[in-house]
Write a protein that holds these residues in place. Sequence first.
Motif, PDB file in Angstrom:
ATOM      1  N   ARG A 127     -56.697   9.188  18.252  1.00  0.00           N
ATOM      2  CA  ARG A 127     -57.976   9.607  17.560  1.00  0.00           C
ATOM      3  C   ARG A 127     -58.493  10.715  18.109  1.00  0.00           C
ATOM      4  O   ARG A 127     -58.681  10.684  19.454  1.00  0.00           O
ATOM      5  CB  ARG A 127     -58.862   8.632  17.340  1.00  0.00           C
ATOM      6  N   SER A 128     -59.053  11.766  17.459  1.00  0.00           N
ATOM      7  CA  SER A 128     -59.599  13.001  17.904  1.00  0.00           C
ATOM      8  C   SER A 128     -60.358  13.532  16.665  1.00  0.00           C
ATOM      9  O   SER A 128     -60.561  13.179  15.634  1.00  0.00           O
ATOM     10  CB  SER A 128     -58.498  13.804  18.588  1.00  0.00           C
ATOM     11  N   ALA A 129     -60.489  14.780  16.938  1.00  0.00           N
ATOM     12  CA  ALA A 129     -61.643  15.861  15.920  1.00  0.00           C
ATOM     13  C   ALA A 129     -60.674  16.228  14.856  1.00  0.00           C
ATOM     14  O   ALA A 129     -59.530  16.831  15.244  1.00  0.00           O
ATOM     15  CB  ALA A 129     -62.361  16.896  16.753  1.00  0.00           C
ATOM     16  N   TYR A 158     -63.202  12.933  12.175  1.00  0.00           N
ATOM     17  CA  TYR A 158     -62.258  12.221  13.061  1.00  0.00           C
ATOM     18  C   TYR A 158     -61.079  11.664  12.620  1.00  0.00           C
ATOM     19  O   TYR A 158     -61.137  11.046  11.574  1.00  0.00           O
ATOM     20  CB  TYR A 158     -62.923  11.317  13.886  1.00  0.00           C
TER      21      TYR A 158
END
Length: 402
Positions: free
Chosen positions: A326-328, A334
Amino acid sequence: MTEVRYADFETTTALQTSRRMRRGGPPLDASATTKENASVTTTTVRLIDSEEANTIRRAGRQLLRVPKMPVRLIPQVAQGLNAGEGQAWGIAAVGAGQLGLAGEGVCVAVLDTGIDPKHPAFDGLISERNYKDFTGTGLVDSVGHGTHCAGIIFGRTVNDERIGLATGVTSVLIGKIADRNFTTTTDQLQQALNWAVNSGADVISLSVGLDFLGHASALRDAGLPQDAALVAALNDYRDYTRFFDRLIGQVVSAGAASRSALVVAAAGNDSHGDSQPPYRIGATLPAVAEKVLSVGAVSKGVGDLFDLAPFSNTGVDLCAPGVAIRSALPGGRYGAMTGTSQAAPHVAALATLWWQKVRNDRATRPDPDYVRSMMLGAAMPKRISGEHGFEEIGGGLAQAPV
């Protein structure tokens, strides 16, 4: 046919005065430093056409053939393993956040599809001064790949959700070298690498690979028979490898005051370790270049172990979390992505922490080769389940300094 230029490497030596920090960290004022004189060797590369190359060759200088080849963004893997929105589980897996290190004072470059500069995770970090487009498609991340990778490295904690490993990094460089409707070539890759190093990057993260099959296909489309196209593509790959190894040697070169950087690259997602029969594909450039840290991917396993991802290519130095990370994402969002493209920024972030530790311990700017050796020595092969050779997992699971 392949467009070809030639590389002329020119070396100069000059006496340069540098300031050495007193042990204990960055100086607070000029009195906390000592002056040192050092002989600094600088190598620059010029790409020239065949006419100028012939003139230089007649003078007895050797040149390297540099074919122009396509570079592809390493494609994402479908969310099949540990699917869902995912978590930033890689932070704990690699032990980030120990010793109070967060990457302060280290400059990180991400050469990818760009970034969403308005994302809350990058608040105050991105401007036109440190964001450069090498594609002509504008300072926007229409793919989301670069935004996601950058978030893993230095994304800020927003609403108590942490996505970045090196959240203390304040000096960043974003080079856009790929886009959805743009064919990236070795030209953009070389230009971006030089820009990053000359702009002061200490660590460079890459998630692209040389597209050998695409190059061979283009040669066939240009009229070459299939066998001739494959041979020509192999020759071009060989020649570009020679050039790129020399270029990376220049980028990573150490010196008291010379510009140098540690380069981290994704190994690629072309393998099928879960098929019948299973098989794995070797990594391509830039990951396989000398002195580049090539990164494979792992997923969460049983207990405190991790499983080598079935898509992860061989020829790696280290492995890192790369499944359902999970990230931007652009637009302030997200989400999860999977691939060695997610593993590489984990290692790039760890490299910033190691860079900071070495700088603090030795009271001087680190040598990229030394930081690389420290990271390889700290890796944990026994944290990866199953029996795998060095080609598949390298030194093992990358770890933060302790």
